[in-house]
Design a protein around this motif. Structure first.
Motif, short mmCIF file in Angstrom:
data_model
loop_
_atom_site.label_atom_id
_atom_site.label_comp_id
_atom_site.label_asym_id
_atom_site.label_seq_id
_atom_site.Cartn_x
_atom_site.Cartn_y
_atom_site.Cartn_z
N ALA A 146 0.83 -1.20 0.00
CA ALA A 146 0.00 0.00 0.00
C ALA A 146 0.87 1.25 0.00
CB ALA A 146 -0.92 0.00 1.22
N LEU A 147 0.40 2.31 -0.67
CA LEU A 147 1.08 3.60 -0.68
C LEU A 147 0.50 4.45 0.44
CD1 LEU A 147 1.27 4.32 -4.51
CD2 LEU A 147 3.03 3.36 -3.02
N LEU A 148 1.37 4.88 1.36
CA LEU A 148 0.92 5.55 2.57
C LEU A 148 1.56 6.92 2.68
CD1 LEU A 148 1.50 2.48 4.91
CD2 LEU A 148 -0.68 3.16 3.88
N LEU A 149 0.78 7.90 3.07
CA LEU A 149 1.31 9.23 3.32
C LEU A 149 2.18 9.21 4.57
CD1 LEU A 149 -1.85 11.43 2.65
CD2 LEU A 149 0.15 11.16 1.17
N ALA A 150 3.28 9.94 4.53
CA ALA A 150 4.20 9.96 5.67
C ALA A 150 3.50 10.47 6.93
CB ALA A 150 5.41 10.85 5.35
N LYS A 151 2.63 11.48 6.79
CA LYS A 151 1.91 12.00 7.95
C LYS A 151 0.96 10.95 8.52
CE LYS A 151 2.10 16.94 6.87
NZ LYS A 151 1.30 18.17 6.62
N GLU A 152 0.38 10.14 7.64
CA GLU A 152 -0.51 9.08 8.10
C GLU A 152 0.27 8.02 8.86
OE1 GLU A 152 -4.47 7.43 8.28
OE2 GLU A 152 -3.64 9.39 7.82
N LEU A 153 1.47 7.70 8.35
CA LEU A 153 2.32 6.73 9.04
C LEU A 153 2.69 7.22 10.43
CD1 LEU A 153 4.93 5.30 6.49
CD2 LEU A 153 3.26 4.04 7.85
N GLN A 154 3.05 8.50 10.53
CA GLN A 154 3.40 9.05 11.83
C GLN A 154 2.22 8.98 12.80
OE1 GLN A 154 4.73 13.12 11.66
NE2 GLN A 154 5.56 13.08 13.74
N LYS A 155 1.04 9.25 12.30
CA LYS A 155 -0.16 9.19 13.12
C LYS A 155 -0.37 7.78 13.67
CE LYS A 155 -5.20 9.68 12.69
NZ LYS A 155 -6.31 10.04 11.76
N HIS A 156 -0.02 6.78 12.87
CA HIS A 156 -0.19 5.39 13.28
C HIS A 156 1.09 4.81 13.89
CE1 HIS A 156 -4.24 4.63 11.61
NE2 HIS A 156 -3.90 5.51 10.66
N LEU A 157 1.98 5.68 14.37
CA LEU A 157 3.24 5.26 15.00
C LEU A 157 4.08 4.40 14.07
CD1 LEU A 157 2.06 4.48 18.66
CD2 LEU A 157 2.85 6.65 17.68
N TYR A 158 4.06 4.76 12.79
CA TYR A 158 4.88 4.09 11.78
C TYR A 158 4.51 2.61 11.64
CZ TYR A 158 7.19 8.41 12.94
OH TYR A 158 7.42 9.73 13.22
N THR A 159 3.20 2.36 11.64
CA THR A 159 2.67 1.04 11.32
C THR A 159 1.65 1.20 10.21
OG1 THR A 159 0.84 1.16 12.94
CG2 THR A 159 2.95 0.25 13.71
N CYS A 160 1.52 0.19 9.38
CA CYS A 160 0.61 0.28 8.24
C CYS A 160 -0.83 0.11 8.70
CB CYS A 160 0.97 -0.80 7.21
SG CYS A 160 -0.14 -0.85 5.78
N PRO A 161 -1.72 1.06 8.39
CA PRO A 161 -3.13 0.92 8.79
C PRO A 161 -3.86 -0.15 8.00
CG PRO A 161 -2.81 2.89 7.45
CD PRO A 161 -1.44 2.34 7.72
N GLU A 162 -3.25 -0.61 6.90
CA GLU A 162 -3.90 -1.63 6.08
C GLU A 162 -3.57 -3.05 6.55
OE1 GLU A 162 -6.00 -0.84 3.72
OE2 GLU A 162 -5.64 1.33 3.95
N CYS A 163 -2.29 -3.32 6.85
CA CYS A 163 -1.88 -4.69 7.19
C CYS A 163 -1.16 -4.81 8.53
CB CYS A 163 -1.00 -5.27 6.10
SG CYS A 163 0.66 -4.52 6.00
N ASN A 164 -0.98 -3.67 9.23
CA ASN A 164 -0.30 -3.63 10.53
C ASN A 164 1.20 -3.91 10.45
OD1 ASN A 164 -2.42 -2.86 12.26
ND2 ASN A 164 -3.19 -4.97 12.34
N HIS A 165 1.78 -3.82 9.25
CA HIS A 165 3.24 -3.97 9.15
C HIS A 165 3.92 -2.88 9.98
CE1 HIS A 165 7.24 -4.51 7.45
NE2 HIS A 165 7.27 -3.22 7.16
#
Length: 299
Positions: free
Chosen positions: A48-67
């Motif tokens: 998945a292509l993720l925005l850097a700000k979105e990654l930071q919001k999720h503590l650098y985990t993928c909101p799609e697969c939890n990587h």
């Protein structure tokens, strides 16, 4: 013999003008080197292509697969401890080149420039949910978090400080193992840190080992596996030798999930797999429970 090695350990590292950082300061905000570069980052887990700000919001985990993406030591501490409470210790403690290994100084300098750190682990004192603790975090970006003399010394000193102050120790591991450029002196850190942990145990001070990806080699074979409580992030590799070496040695195929946190949980090597979003809450509960019961005060 181990006691002699433990007591003579300081000859293999160099210390600046003071043993500690000059003043108390909070962990610095995440900077570019600690987070995925660019505006968009591709997830290694699901693509998945993720925005850097979105990654930071999720503590650098993928909101799609939890990587779980790799993060730097300072970012790790920042998202774990109470804001403004972190005080770094032994900040000037760095490696020398005791064996005269070719181009070792150049590799150290390159790692320093890439991470902004002087060594592969950051240690200090802080508070977690209001409970005073000693904390350390290894940085996978600094020569793959390898453990040389200075890394081992910083960790051993953090353990000694925890034992003396009766504060729980929380240590995040991320390492490819012993640092080959320091040879036997690097391997000695396994014994040194294990001795320091024995002193913590005798003082009845809690040690929580937090396994992040990857934790292998001499680190996994020593202090990383000696926690009173061992937790791990999902999917984190935790083992000694690599998969290929183990398969060649055993001459048989291994399960697809071999050496993952989930595999180690199933086989009793760790106590719990904890998502990064729940890590702070989980660690806070552990230190509060043990402090309330007197464990962290040597009672």
């Amino acid at each position: 013999m181990l006691k002699d090695l433990f007591n003579r350990r300081r000859q293999y590292v160099t210390v600046g003008t003071g043993e500690e950082a000059p003043e108390a300061r909070p962990a610095r905000p995440a900077v570019e080197r600690d987070v995925p570069k660019g505006l968009v980052q591709k997830c290694d887990g699901c693509g998945a292509l993720l925005l850097a700000k979105e990654l930071q919001k999720h503590l650098y985990t993928c909101p799609e697969c939890n990587h779980h993406f790799r993060i730097g030591a300072r970012t790790r501490i920042e998202i774990t401890v109470d804001e403004g409470t972190f005080r770094e210790i032994d900040a000037r403690l760095t490696s020398t080149n005791p064996l005269g290994f070719p181009q070792y100084e150049e590799k150290l300098e390159a790692a320093m420039r890439a991470t902004g750190l002087l060594e592969g682990v950051v240690t200090g004192e802080a508070e977690l949910d209001g409970v005073p603790i000693v904390i350390g975090a290894m940085d996978p970006g600094f020569m793959m978090g390898s453990m040389g003399s200075a890394v081992g010394e910083r960790i051993a000193r953090a353990m000694e400080r925890a034992a003396e102050s009766k504060r729980p120790l929380v240590l995040f591991t991320a390492s490819g193992g012993a640092r080959m450029q320091e040879g036997i002196l690097s391997l000695m850190q396994m014994a040194k840190t294990s001795v320091a942990l024995r002193r913590m145990a005798e003082a009845r001070v809690l040690f929580i080992s937090v396994i992040t990806h990857p934790t292998t080699g001499g680190v996994s074979a020593s202090f990383a596996s000696l926690g009173d409580v061992i937790v791990a992030e999902p999917g984190a590799m935790f083992g000694f030798a690599g998969r290929r070496v183990v398969e060649q040695t055993m001459r048989q195929s291994l399960p697809d999930d071999f050496q993952t946190a989930e595999f180690n949980l199933k086989h009793g090597m760790i106590d719990k797999v904890v998502h990064r979003k729940q890590m702070r809450q989980t660690l806070g509960a552990l230190v509060r429970i043990h402090t309330a019961r007197g464990w962290a005060h040597g009672e």
